[in-house]
Motif scaffolding. Structure first.
Motif, short mmCIF file in Angstrom:
data_model
loop_
_atom_site.label_atom_id
_atom_site.label_comp_id
_atom_site.label_asym_id
_atom_site.label_seq_id
_atom_site.Cartn_x
_atom_site.Cartn_y
_atom_site.Cartn_z
N PHE A 117 38.89 35.73 37.63
CA PHE A 117 38.57 37.15 37.50
C PHE A 117 39.82 38.00 37.73
N SER A 118 40.62 37.64 38.72
CA SER A 118 41.80 38.45 39.05
C SER A 118 42.88 38.36 37.98
N THR A 119 43.00 37.20 37.30
CA THR A 119 44.02 37.04 36.26
C THR A 119 43.51 37.42 34.88
N GLY A 120 42.21 37.56 34.72
CA GLY A 120 41.64 37.86 33.41
C GLY A 120 41.36 36.63 32.57
N MET A 121 41.65 35.43 33.11
CA MET A 121 41.42 34.20 32.36
C MET A 121 39.94 33.96 32.09
N ILE A 122 39.09 34.57 32.92
CA ILE A 122 37.66 34.37 32.75
C ILE A 122 37.19 34.89 31.40
N ARG A 123 37.88 35.90 30.85
CA ARG A 123 37.50 36.41 29.53
C ARG A 123 37.74 35.36 28.45
N SER A 124 38.83 34.62 28.59
CA SER A 124 39.10 33.55 27.62
C SER A 124 38.07 32.45 27.73
N SER A 125 37.67 32.14 28.97
CA SER A 125 36.66 31.10 29.17
C SER A 125 35.34 31.50 28.55
N PHE A 126 34.95 32.76 28.75
CA PHE A 126 33.68 33.23 28.22
C PHE A 126 33.75 33.46 26.71
N ALA A 127 34.93 33.72 26.18
CA ALA A 127 35.07 33.83 24.73
C ALA A 127 34.87 32.48 24.07
N ALA A 128 35.34 31.42 24.74
CA ALA A 128 35.17 30.07 24.21
C ALA A 128 33.76 29.56 24.42
N VAL A 129 33.12 29.99 25.53
CA VAL A 129 31.75 29.57 25.85
C VAL A 129 30.92 30.83 26.09
N PRO A 130 30.40 31.44 25.03
CA PRO A 130 29.73 32.74 25.16
C PRO A 130 28.51 32.73 26.08
N HIS A 131 27.84 31.59 26.21
CA HIS A 131 26.64 31.56 27.04
C HIS A 131 26.95 31.62 28.54
N PRO A 156 27.34 27.33 31.04
CA PRO A 156 28.03 26.03 31.03
C PRO A 156 29.37 26.06 31.76
N VAL A 157 30.09 27.18 31.68
CA VAL A 157 31.36 27.28 32.40
C VAL A 157 31.11 27.23 33.90
N PHE A 158 30.13 28.00 34.35
CA PHE A 158 29.82 28.07 35.78
C PHE A 158 29.29 26.73 36.27
N GLY A 159 28.41 26.11 35.48
CA GLY A 159 27.87 24.81 35.85
C GLY A 159 28.95 23.74 35.90
N ALA A 160 29.88 23.78 34.94
CA ALA A 160 30.97 22.80 34.92
C ALA A 160 31.88 22.98 36.13
N LYS A 161 32.15 24.22 36.50
CA LYS A 161 32.95 24.48 37.70
C LYS A 161 32.27 23.89 38.93
N ALA A 162 30.95 24.11 39.04
CA ALA A 162 30.22 23.61 40.20
C ALA A 162 30.26 22.08 40.27
#
Length: 282
Positions: free
Chosen positions: A108-122, A125-131
């Protein structure tokens, strides 16, 4: 003037699907993110040093059991071995919690989360994979660390008259429970980081739940000794139940109650974090 000519694919050529999104690929990307951060390496090294170092230090400096005066019961001598082997459980979850918060708040602080959500719009899955990645990494490091701490503590303490067996069911469950607790703490902190979206706030909140709440509970019990409900509810704190998972006493709580309590703490944090992650802007 040149003319571009489309070339027909050769016979037998099979077009490969490139960029097809799957949860396995999301998991792999989260693993790359996690292991490529220098902070991850040093955090996990810190967990290993804390758990093994504290167990070795306590086992080395504690006096012989014969100096305790009257002969202590075997259960007390065995409990001391457990406390020494799992002494790092007081501080290791704090380090793992920092890793869990930074895994999401750093993006969130670097803005990389936007790229992650652009690749995985739902998003989920990103949050679940992190967990999943955080749980597995923390669990494995915890498993290795506590296996090493028990391997050091048992020989040193049994030579001094204390009781303990390395290859007993109790020891194996203690190692497995402590490692599982570390993994769940990482997921709990990930949820807190997703809720607050800030490293400082997420770390402060996670450490407050793990470290500050037990201190407040003890102070309230000292100031209000007649309020027995404070002592009763203190056994449902995340840190108290985690200690119970590692084989330490937690009031009258059964092992399954300790596990259920830690799972509930983790699930609430994870679910709230996942919901807010879906509804808020990145």
């Amino acid at each position: 003037m040149s003319t571009a000519t489309a070339t027909a694919p050769a016979a037998g050529y099979v077009h490969a699907e490139v960029g097809r999104l799957s949860f396995v690929r999301v998991l792999r990307s989260e693993w790359i993110k996690l292991r490529s951060l220098r902070s991850t390496f040093w955090t996990l090294v810190g967990v290993l040093v804390l758990i093994v170092g504290l167990a070795a230090l306590l086992s080395a400096v504690v006096p012989d059991a014969s100096t305790l005066g009257a002969r202590a019961p075997e259960t007390a001598l065995a409990n001391f071995t457990t406390r020494a082997a799992t002494a790092g459980l007081t501080f290791a979850p704090l380090v793992v919690a920092v890793l869990g918060v930074l895994a999401i708040s750093g993006e969130f602080s670097t803005g990389m989360i936007r790229s992650s959500f652009a690749a995985v719009p739902h998003r989920f899955p990103v949050f679940g994979a992190k967990a999943i990645m955080l749980f597995l990494v923390s669990f494995v490091v915890g498993l290795v660390s506590f296996a090493a701490s028990w391997s050091i503590a048992v020989p040193l303490l049994t030579a001094k008259g204390y009781k303990g067996t390395l290859f007993s069911d109790t020891t194996m469950w203690s190692i497995l429970g402590a490692a599982t607790y570390l993994g769940l703490v990482a997921v709990f902190a990930l949820g807190v980081g997703a809720i607050l979206k800030a490293s400082a706030g997420g770390i402060a909140t996670s450490l407050g739940v793990l470290f500050l709440l037990p201190i407040i509970s003890e102070l309230l019990q000292a100031l209000l000794p007649k309020q027995t409900w404070i002592a009763d509810w203190s056994h449902y704190l995340l840190s108290a139940s985690g200690a119970g998972m590692a084989g330490l006493a937690n009031g009258t709580q059964e092992p399954w109650q300790n596990i259920l309590t830690v799972v509930i703490w983790t699930a609430v944090s994870f679910v709230v974090g996942a919901i807010l992650l879906q509804r808020r802007d990145a």
